[in-house]
Design a protein around this motif. Structure first.
Motif, PDB file in Angstrom:
ATOM      1  N   ASP A 135     -24.618  50.472  14.558  1.00  0.00           N
ATOM      2  CA  ASP A 135     -24.778  49.448  15.596  1.00  0.00           C
ATOM      3  C   ASP A 135     -24.323  48.102  15.016  1.00  0.00           C
ATOM      4  O   ASP A 135     -24.961  47.582  14.090  1.00  0.00           O
ATOM      5  CB  ASP A 135     -26.252  49.386  16.012  1.00  0.00           C
ATOM      6  CG  ASP A 135     -26.482  48.377  17.124  1.00  0.00           C
ATOM      7  OD1 ASP A 135     -25.591  47.526  17.368  1.00  0.00           O
ATOM      8  OD2 ASP A 135     -27.554  48.429  17.741  1.00  0.00           O
ATOM      9  N   ARG A 156     -27.830  36.741  13.138  1.00  0.00           N
ATOM     10  CA  ARG A 156     -27.537  37.945  13.920  1.00  0.00           C
ATOM     11  C   ARG A 156     -26.433  37.651  14.951  1.00  0.00           C
ATOM     12  O   ARG A 156     -25.620  38.499  15.268  1.00  0.00           O
ATOM     13  CB  ARG A 156     -28.803  38.449  14.625  1.00  0.00           C
ATOM     14  CG  ARG A 156     -28.653  39.862  15.188  1.00  0.00           C
ATOM     15  CD  ARG A 156     -29.873  40.268  15.953  1.00  0.00           C
ATOM     16  NE  ARG A 156     -31.055  40.487  15.151  1.00  0.00           N
ATOM     17  CZ  ARG A 156     -31.294  41.587  14.439  1.00  0.00           C
ATOM     18  NH1 ARG A 156     -30.423  42.568  14.452  1.00  0.00           N
ATOM     19  NH2 ARG A 156     -32.411  41.718  13.747  1.00  0.00           N
ATOM     20  N   LYS A 157     -26.404  36.411  15.425  1.00  0.00           N
ATOM     21  CA  LYS A 157     -25.355  36.026  16.400  1.00  0.00           C
ATOM     22  C   LYS A 157     -23.965  36.126  15.779  1.00  0.00           C
ATOM     23  O   LYS A 157     -22.974  36.274  16.481  1.00  0.00           O
ATOM     24  CB  LYS A 157     -25.596  34.596  16.894  1.00  0.00           C
ATOM     25  CG  LYS A 157     -26.866  34.431  17.676  1.00  0.00           C
ATOM     26  CD  LYS A 157     -27.027  32.986  18.148  1.00  0.00           C
ATOM     27  CE  LYS A 157     -28.498  32.639  18.323  1.00  0.00           C
ATOM     28  NZ  LYS A 157     -28.905  31.397  17.662  1.00  0.00           N
ATOM     29  N   ASP A 168     -24.684  45.171  15.892  1.00  0.00           N
ATOM     30  CA  ASP A 168     -25.623  44.037  16.007  1.00  0.00           C
ATOM     31  C   ASP A 168     -26.723  44.054  14.952  1.00  0.00           C
ATOM     32  O   ASP A 168     -27.493  43.101  14.838  1.00  0.00           O
ATOM     33  CB  ASP A 168     -26.303  44.042  17.390  1.00  0.00           C
ATOM     34  CG  ASP A 168     -25.292  43.845  18.498  1.00  0.00           C
ATOM     35  OD1 ASP A 168     -24.243  43.237  18.217  1.00  0.00           O
ATOM     36  OD2 ASP A 168     -25.539  44.321  19.615  1.00  0.00           O
ATOM     37  N   THR A 200     -22.875  38.522  13.944  1.00  0.00           N
ATOM     38  CA  THR A 200     -22.387  39.903  13.787  1.00  0.00           C
ATOM     39  C   THR A 200     -21.187  40.142  14.713  1.00  0.00           C
ATOM     40  O   THR A 200     -20.345  40.985  14.426  1.00  0.00           O
ATOM     41  CB  THR A 200     -23.494  40.937  14.087  1.00  0.00           C
ATOM     42  OG1 THR A 200     -23.987  40.708  15.406  1.00  0.00           O
ATOM     43  CG2 THR A 200     -24.635  40.842  13.084  1.00  0.00           C
ATOM     44  N   GLY A 201     -21.132  39.371  15.804  1.00  0.00           N
ATOM     45  CA  GLY A 201     -20.018  39.506  16.755  1.00  0.00           C
ATOM     46  C   GLY A 201     -18.677  39.114  16.157  1.00  0.00           C
ATOM     47  O   GLY A 201     -17.623  39.436  16.727  1.00  0.00           O
TER      48      GLY A 201
END
Ligand code: DON
Length: 331
Positions: free
Chosen positions: A48, A29-30, A50, A32-33
């Motif tokens: 979204d 998930r980190k 994230d 996604t940035g």
């Protein structure tokens, strides 16, 4: 590396698998940035960035779900696999393959460079926009709704429910479609379209706007992995030959100009869409009985932050990790 037992379908091993997948989703998930949600279709900007989720459904019914699993999103380019299947079922495989080739382009999904530069006799594959719009023109029916009826029927047969079309995304897509209209006019000019351009484009925009969840994608992937048979009741939903060609196309063209890298590092037939979904079909494997899902599985991933090639950036990394850990590559 996951170590364990041939029987993964016990409460204890299920918990163990769940823990692994939860950890991997939290980790990726980190990532996604590192991507951005698609913005060229205004309605897709509302996603979204994230979000990240995965559903894996095995042939034996065993499933693992983690992260953002309930969010509906539009199929976008994943629909190209479904309309290709339906067009083959309605018109016959040879009819389709006379009109659309099965060669990767190595170019962006909405490029028509190869059509003009190479003076090809037909679009190079049904998963880039030129080929997919051609397939939408081959679906039988005078209106877009008539053409999409067998598409919804096939989805209903696979999912057990009829998905809905997202009208806001459809309108947004239709009203921001200059590139696809340009592709459509080019296809018309060179004689590749089988039917009326406006109806064809409306069909294409609507098929891209069908709402699904990753549970739906995992189910479709599981049926493709199982050569078109629904293992629940042993009913053939997609003829084997069509399921097989679709998986070949997913592997060679499903991730656009990242298909070669995806085949190398993940090694699973998969199809992505710009809303951030990935549909993957993992065929049965015989090498290592100690791994989970050796009888094959379907995987659905959702992560709307996209990398440069228009694929879910965290989704691809998560799939790569799982494929490595569980030896899912078909190679
Ligand atoms: O043609 C388009 O622009 C979209 N409706 C579908 C594109 C798409 O999903 C490409 N995928 N990565």
């Amino acid at each position: 590396m996951v170590q364990g037992t041939a029987n993964w379908n016990t409460e204890e091993t299920q918990e163990w698998l769940q823990q692994y997948v939860d950890d991997w989703v939290a980790f990726y998930r980190k990532h996604t940035g590192d991507g951005h949600v698609a913005s060229y279709i205004p309605e897709l900007k509302n996603a979204d960035p994230d979000d990240l989720g995965i559903v894996i459904i095995g042939k034996d019914g065993m499933s693992v779900k983690s992260g953002d699993t309930e969010i509906p999103f539009t199929m976008q380019s994943i629909s190209k696999a479904i309309t290709f299947i339906v067009a083959c079922m309605e018109r016959g495989v040879s009819y389709l393959l006379q009109r659309v080739d099965v060669e990767p382009t190595g170019e962006a999904f909405n490029s028509i460079m190869h059509l003009e530069m190479k003076q090809v006799k037909k679009p190079l594959n049904p998963f880039n926009n030129a080929g997919a719009i051609t397939v939408s023109s081959i679906l039988p029916g005078d209106t877009s709704n008539e053409r999409l009826e067998p598409v919804f029927q096939l989805l209903e047969n696979m999912l057990g429910h009829r998905p809905a079309m997202n009208h806001d995304v459809f309108k947004s897509e239709r009203d921001s479609s200059t590139r696809n209209r340009a592709i459509g006019y080019y296809l018309l000019e060179v004689g590749f379209l089988e039917s009326d351009l406006d109806v064809t484009l409306e069909t294409y925009f609507k098929q891209c706007s069908i709402d699904v969840t990753i549970d739906d994608l995992a189910r479709i992937g599981m049926i493709l992995a199982n050569d078109g048979m629904d293992p629940k009741n042993d009913v053939e939903i997609i003829p084997r030959q069509i399921a097989r060609i679709t998986k070949v196309l997913m592997l060679t063209c499903g991730m656009y100009d990242a298909s070669g890298k995806f085949a190398t590092y993940v090694g699973i037939p998969a199809k992505s869409g710009v809303s951030g979904g990935i549909l993957a079909a993992v065929p049965p494997r015989v090498r290592d009985e100690s791994m989970p899902f050796t009888r094959g599985c379907g995987i659905g991933v959702y992560g709307p932050a996209l990398g440069d090639e228009g694929n879910s950036v965290a989704g691809i990394r998560l799939l790569r990790h799982i494929a490595t850990q569980w030896d899912l590559s078909i190679f």
